[in-house]
Scaffold this motif. Sequence first.
Motif, mmCIF file in Angstrom:
data_model
loop_
_atom_site.group_PDB
_atom_site.id
_atom_site.type_symbol
_atom_site.label_atom_id
_atom_site.label_comp_id
_atom_site.label_asym_id
_atom_site.label_seq_id
_atom_site.Cartn_x
_atom_site.Cartn_y
_atom_site.Cartn_z
ATOM 1 N N ASN A 18 -0.175 5.085 -7.837
ATOM 2 C CA ASN A 18 0.388 6.116 -8.704
ATOM 3 C C ASN A 18 1.320 7.071 -7.952
ATOM 4 O OD1 ASN A 18 -0.971 5.129 -10.936
ATOM 5 N ND2 ASN A 18 -2.804 6.314 -10.451
ATOM 6 N N ALA A 19 1.568 6.812 -6.676
ATOM 7 C CA ALA A 19 2.453 7.678 -5.896
ATOM 8 C C ALA A 19 3.877 7.583 -6.441
ATOM 9 C CB ALA A 19 2.419 7.267 -4.428
ATOM 10 N N HIS A 20 4.607 8.656 -6.311
ATOM 11 C CA HIS A 20 5.976 8.709 -6.824
ATOM 12 C C HIS A 20 6.915 7.886 -5.954
ATOM 13 C CE1 HIS A 20 9.730 10.382 -8.346
ATOM 14 N NE2 HIS A 20 9.016 10.767 -9.397
ATOM 15 N N ILE A 21 7.937 7.327 -6.556
ATOM 16 C CA ILE A 21 8.897 6.480 -5.839
ATOM 17 C C ILE A 21 9.638 7.255 -4.738
ATOM 18 C CG2 ILE A 21 10.800 6.875 -7.450
ATOM 19 C CD1 ILE A 21 11.421 3.813 -7.055
ATOM 20 N N GLN A 23 8.379 9.023 -2.586
ATOM 21 C CA GLN A 23 7.570 8.999 -1.373
ATOM 22 C C GLN A 23 7.607 7.622 -0.702
ATOM 23 O OE1 GLN A 23 5.379 11.243 0.553
ATOM 24 N NE2 GLN A 23 6.993 12.492 -0.324
ATOM 25 N N CYS A 24 8.331 6.670 -1.261
ATOM 26 C CA CYS A 24 8.392 5.335 -0.653
ATOM 27 C C CYS A 24 9.357 5.350 0.542
ATOM 28 C CB CYS A 24 8.780 4.276 -1.673
ATOM 29 S SG CYS A 24 10.507 4.298 -2.151
ATOM 30 N N TRP A 27 13.183 5.323 -0.049
ATOM 31 C CA TRP A 27 13.860 6.581 -0.358
ATOM 32 C C TRP A 27 14.223 7.310 0.945
ATOM 33 C CZ3 TRP A 27 16.579 8.542 -4.018
ATOM 34 C CH2 TRP A 27 16.865 9.906 -4.026
ATOM 35 N N LYS A 66 8.069 15.057 -4.283
ATOM 36 C CA LYS A 66 6.991 14.470 -5.097
ATOM 37 C C LYS A 66 5.796 14.055 -4.248
ATOM 38 C CE LYS A 66 9.343 14.811 -8.901
ATOM 39 N NZ LYS A 66 8.972 15.688 -9.963
ATOM 40 N N VAL A 69 0.890 12.592 -0.950
ATOM 41 C CA VAL A 69 0.236 11.492 -1.660
ATOM 42 C C VAL A 69 -1.251 11.545 -1.371
ATOM 43 C CG1 VAL A 69 0.070 8.983 -1.821
ATOM 44 C CG2 VAL A 69 2.300 10.058 -1.498
#
Length: 96
Positions: A18-21, A23-24, A27, A66, A69
């Motif tokens: 459910n982590a926001h994109i 934080q990938c 990015w 965002k 995590v």
Amino acid sequence: MEILDIPSWDQFMLSHPNAHILQCSGWGELKSGFGWYALRVREGECGAQILFRRLPLGFTIAYIPKGPVGVHWQAILPQIEKVCREHRAIFLKIEP
């Protein structure tokens, strides 16, 4: 606290579906083309990708889009502060 490389961060992110994109690792890599660099830190089950941008005189600004995590992410804030101080950040913006 651990500083994670990209493969380790991606593995950590897989355990948080459910982590926001933003934080990938992708990015962070994209932002590197615009003058930012990413550091990924983890403490237990919490982590954050911190983006830094260099400023004059050796200072930086820090930004966590965002994140952090994980549940109970407040526990990682002292480690994030330490990393920001090491990178001479004049402020940190955390975007919930």
